[in-house]
Design a protein around this motif. Structure first.
Motif, mmCIF file in Angstrom:
data_model
loop_
_atom_site.group_PDB
_atom_site.id
_atom_site.type_symbol
_atom_site.label_atom_id
_atom_site.label_comp_id
_atom_site.label_asym_id
_atom_site.label_seq_id
_atom_site.Cartn_x
_atom_site.Cartn_y
_atom_site.Cartn_z
ATOM 1 N N ASP A 108 0.857 -1.177 0.000
ATOM 2 C CA ASP A 108 0.000 0.000 0.000
ATOM 3 C C ASP A 108 0.896 1.231 0.000
ATOM 4 O OD1 ASP A 108 -2.189 -1.669 0.217
ATOM 5 O OD2 ASP A 108 -2.383 -1.427 2.384
ATOM 6 N N THR A 109 0.728 2.087 -1.000
ATOM 7 C CA THR A 109 1.509 3.324 -1.031
ATOM 8 C C THR A 109 0.672 4.473 -0.501
ATOM 9 O OG1 THR A 109 0.863 3.814 -3.322
ATOM 10 C CG2 THR A 109 2.872 2.526 -2.989
ATOM 11 N N ARG A 110 1.355 5.485 -0.005
ATOM 12 C CA ARG A 110 0.678 6.631 0.603
ATOM 13 C C ARG A 110 1.177 7.917 -0.040
ATOM 14 N NH1 ARG A 110 -1.730 5.557 5.615
ATOM 15 N NH2 ARG A 110 -1.495 3.410 6.315
ATOM 16 N N THR A 111 0.427 8.964 0.136
ATOM 17 C CA THR A 111 0.820 10.273 -0.375
ATOM 18 C C THR A 111 0.455 11.330 0.655
ATOM 19 O OG1 THR A 111 0.639 11.795 -2.239
ATOM 20 C CG2 THR A 111 -1.375 10.696 -1.553
ATOM 21 N N GLY A 112 1.124 12.465 0.582
ATOM 22 C CA GLY A 112 0.779 13.578 1.470
ATOM 23 C C GLY A 112 1.453 13.553 2.817
ATOM 24 N N SER A 113 2.645 12.893 2.938
ATOM 25 C CA SER A 113 3.308 12.815 4.242
ATOM 26 C C SER A 113 3.960 14.139 4.640
ATOM 27 C CB SER A 113 4.359 11.702 4.243
ATOM 28 O OG SER A 113 5.340 11.930 3.257
ATOM 29 N N GLY A 114 4.290 14.986 3.669
ATOM 30 C CA GLY A 114 4.851 16.299 3.977
ATOM 31 C C GLY A 114 6.270 16.230 4.521
ATOM 32 N N ARG A 115 6.780 17.355 4.979
ATOM 33 C CA ARG A 115 8.127 17.442 5.531
ATOM 34 C C ARG A 115 8.080 17.318 7.045
ATOM 35 N NH1 ARG A 115 12.192 19.809 2.229
ATOM 36 N NH2 ARG A 115 13.321 20.201 4.159
ATOM 37 N N SER A 116 9.213 16.890 7.619
ATOM 38 C CA SER A 116 9.310 16.803 9.075
ATOM 39 C C SER A 116 10.304 17.807 9.637
ATOM 40 C CB SER A 116 9.726 15.383 9.488
ATOM 41 O OG SER A 116 10.993 15.064 8.961
ATOM 42 N N GLY A 117 10.868 18.657 8.787
ATOM 43 C CA GLY A 117 11.826 19.633 9.280
ATOM 44 C C GLY A 117 11.881 20.845 8.373
ATOM 45 N N GLU A 118 12.471 21.934 8.897
ATOM 46 C CA GLU A 118 12.633 23.141 8.101
ATOM 47 C C GLU A 118 13.664 22.897 6.998
ATOM 48 O OE1 GLU A 118 11.011 25.827 8.302
ATOM 49 O OE2 GLU A 118 9.990 25.713 10.251
ATOM 50 N N PRO A 119 13.485 23.508 5.819
ATOM 51 C CA PRO A 119 14.485 23.372 4.753
ATOM 52 C C PRO A 119 15.846 23.885 5.222
ATOM 53 C CG PRO A 119 12.446 24.288 3.893
ATOM 54 C CD PRO A 119 12.313 24.292 5.392
ATOM 55 N N ALA A 120 16.881 23.177 4.883
ATOM 56 C CA ALA A 120 18.238 23.589 5.238
ATOM 57 C C ALA A 120 18.800 24.462 4.123
ATOM 58 C CB ALA A 120 19.129 22.367 5.442
ATOM 59 N N GLY A 121 19.406 25.577 4.473
ATOM 60 C CA GLY A 121 20.048 26.434 3.492
ATOM 61 C C GLY A 121 21.451 25.942 3.176
ATOM 62 N N TRP A 122 22.121 26.656 2.290
ATOM 63 C CA TRP A 122 23.481 26.260 1.917
ATOM 64 C C TRP A 122 24.415 26.307 3.116
ATOM 65 C CZ3 TRP A 122 23.904 23.782 -2.387
ATOM 66 C CH2 TRP A 122 23.062 24.067 -3.459
ATOM 67 N N ASP A 123 24.261 27.305 3.978
ATOM 68 C CA ASP A 123 25.118 27.379 5.157
ATOM 69 C C ASP A 123 24.869 26.195 6.081
ATOM 70 O OD1 ASP A 123 26.238 29.722 4.281
ATOM 71 O OD2 ASP A 123 24.935 31.022 5.483
ATOM 72 N N GLY A 124 23.598 25.767 6.177
ATOM 73 C CA GLY A 124 23.278 24.615 7.006
ATOM 74 C C GLY A 124 23.943 23.343 6.501
ATOM 75 N N LEU A 125 23.990 23.162 5.191
ATOM 76 C CA LEU A 125 24.608 21.964 4.619
ATOM 77 C C LEU A 125 26.125 21.953 4.802
ATOM 78 C CD1 LEU A 125 22.637 21.398 1.287
ATOM 79 C CD2 LEU A 125 22.297 20.312 3.510
ATOM 80 N N LYS A 126 26.692 23.135 5.045
ATOM 81 C CA LYS A 126 28.136 23.208 5.264
ATOM 82 C C LYS A 126 28.518 22.984 6.725
ATOM 83 C CE LYS A 126 28.787 26.487 1.465
ATOM 84 N NZ LYS A 126 29.162 27.876 1.095
ATOM 85 N N ASP A 127 27.525 22.906 7.603
ATOM 86 C CA ASP A 127 27.783 22.671 9.024
ATOM 87 C C ASP A 127 28.540 21.350 9.186
ATOM 88 O OD1 ASP A 127 27.484 21.732 11.755
ATOM 89 O OD2 ASP A 127 25.912 23.241 11.996
ATOM 90 N N PRO A 128 29.678 21.342 9.888
ATOM 91 C CA PRO A 128 30.460 20.111 10.059
ATOM 92 C C PRO A 128 29.644 18.948 10.640
ATOM 93 C CG PRO A 128 31.741 21.994 10.755
ATOM 94 C CD PRO A 128 30.362 22.509 10.497
ATOM 95 N N LYS A 129 28.697 19.245 11.535
ATOM 96 C CA LYS A 129 27.893 18.175 12.112
ATOM 97 C C LYS A 129 26.996 17.532 11.041
ATOM 98 C CE LYS A 129 27.698 20.062 16.802
ATOM 99 N NZ LYS A 129 26.817 20.579 17.889
ATOM 100 N N ILE A 130 26.447 18.363 10.155
ATOM 101 C CA ILE A 130 25.615 17.830 9.076
ATOM 102 C C ILE A 130 26.465 17.023 8.106
ATOM 103 C CG2 ILE A 130 24.174 18.434 7.088
ATOM 104 C CD1 ILE A 130 22.798 18.793 9.783
ATOM 105 N N ARG A 131 27.600 17.555 7.732
ATOM 106 C CA ARG A 131 28.472 16.859 6.778
ATOM 107 C C ARG A 131 28.984 15.544 7.346
ATOM 108 N NH1 ARG A 131 29.580 19.290 2.297
ATOM 109 N NH2 ARG A 131 31.413 17.963 1.935
#
Length: 289
Positions: free
Chosen positions: A91-114
Motif C-alpha cells: 500500500d503506497t501513501r501520499t501527502g506525508s509532507g516534511r518533518s523539518g525546516e528546509p536547510a540552506g546552503w550554510d546549514g549543509l556546510k555545518d560540520p555536524k551535518i556533513r
C-alpha cells in the motif's frame, strides 16, 4: 518545525518479480542474495512478501547495513535451472509532507551535518565524475536553495540523457553515459546523484518499482521492471524520479536505499561450475485499488 501532514492511502499494488537462470550444463551449487522485498515506512506499507526459490534452498533473511531486507540462500544440489519468484502486496501513501525546516546552503556546510550525512556525500566508483562533469556541475547545480538546485539538476539530467534500454550495463561509468547521452534509470540516477554530491547536497540511490501506467484500471496487470530514482536531503529527504522528471509518488514502491546500484542490487550471486547461463527477468504489477 514543520509538522507532517497526515498520510493518505493512495494505491495498493500486487507485484510479481520472477528471475530465472538456465544453465547449459549442470552446476553443483549456487550462493545468492535477493533484494526484492519492499520496506514499510512513511511512504508505504508492505502488507505481504513471499520469496519462493526452486530448487528448494537453505535461506535466511536479514537487514543489511543500509536497512534493505535481504533474502540470502544457497542451493547445494546439482541443478540446471534456478528460479526465484518474489511476490509482494504494498500500500503506497501520499501527502506525508516534511518533518523539518528546509536547510540552506550554510546549514549543509555545518560540520555536524556533513559528518552525519558523510556516506551520502562521498562519490563511489559508479558516481565518480571526470573533469568535464566537475565543470558541468558548477554550472548546473544552482538555485536559491539546495532544494531548488537539486530539482534543477534532476530535470537537467532528464533533459540531456535519453532513456534507451540495453545501451549500458550495471558496470557503466557515468562519464560514458554522459558522452553517449543515453542510459537507463540506474545511469540517470547515478548522474543526478553525482551532481548533487558535488554541490554538497546529501543524495542517495533508491531501488524499487514504478507502476508504468498512471491511468491503469483497477485489477489490470501490466508489465513493469525494477526502477531507480534519487532522494536528496535539505532538512528532510525529498524523493524525485529524474528518469521521468516527476516527484516520486504513489506509483513508486521502495525496496531499499544505498549509495548507488551496487548497494541495492536486486539479485547477486555466484555458482560453482563452468556452465554458461541465460537470464530471464519479468516483473508484473497490478493495481488493486
Amino acid at each position: 518545525m514543520i509538522n507532517k501532514t497526515e498520510s493518505v492511502l493512495a494505491r495498493r499494488y500486487r507485484i510479481r518479480h520472477e528471475t530465472s537462470f538456465s544453465y547449459d550444463a549442470e552446476v553443483s551449487a549456487s550462493y545468492n542474495e535477493v533484494r526484492m522485498t519492499p520496506v514499510s515506512n512513511d511512504h508505504q506499507i508492505a502488507a505481504d512478501n513471499r520469496i519462493v526459490v526452486r530448487p528448494a534452498s537453505t535461506s535466511y533473511r536479514y537487514r543489511d547495513y543500509w536497512g534493505t531486507i535481504v533474502h540470502a540462500f544457497d542451493t547445494s544440489a546439482p541443478h540446471r535451472e534456478l528460479r526465484v519468484v518474489a511476490s509482494s502486496l504494498v500500500d503506497t501513501r501520499t501527502g506525508s509532507g516534511r518533518s523539518g525546516e528546509p536547510a540552506g546552503w550554510d546549514g549543509l556546510k555545518d560540520p555536524k551535518i556533513r559528518d552525519g550525512y558523510a556516506e551520502w556525500l562521498i562519490q563511489t566508483s559508479r558516481t565518480e565524475p571526470d573533469a568535464e562533469l566537475r565543470e558541468l556541475a558548477a554550472e548546473v547545480v544552482r538555485g536559491a536553495t539546495p532544494g531548488e538546485a537539486a530539482r534543477a539538476a534532476s530535470e537537467f539530467v532528464h533533459d540531456k540523457i535519453d532513456y534507451v534500454p540495453g545501451v549500458t550495463g550495471v558496470h557503466s561509468r557515468i562519464g560514458d553515459v554522459w558522452s553517449e547521452r543515453k542510459g537507463v534509470c540506474q545511469d540517470i540516477a547515478h548522474l543526478t546523484i553525482m551532481l548533487l554530491r558535488l554541490a554538497g547536497i546529501p543524495a542517495r540511490y533508491v531501488s524499487g518499482y514504478l507502476h508504468p501506467k498512471a491511468d491503469a484500471e483497477v485489477g489490470e496487470t501490466v508489465t513493469g521492471q525494477s526502477h531507480a530514482w534519487v532522494e536528496w536531503w535539505d532538512g528532510d529527504w525529498t524523493a524525485f524520479d529524474p528518469t521521468n522528471a516527476i516527484p516520486a509518488g504513489e506509483r513508486h514502491v521502495i525496496v531499499g536505499h544505498g549509495r548507488e546500484y551496487g548497494d541495492v542490487t536486486p539479485f547477486k550471486g555466484l555458482y560453482s561450475g563452468s556452465a554458461g547461463s541465460t537470464l530471464e527477468v519479468t516483473v508484473q504489477i497490478a493495481r488493486l485499488f
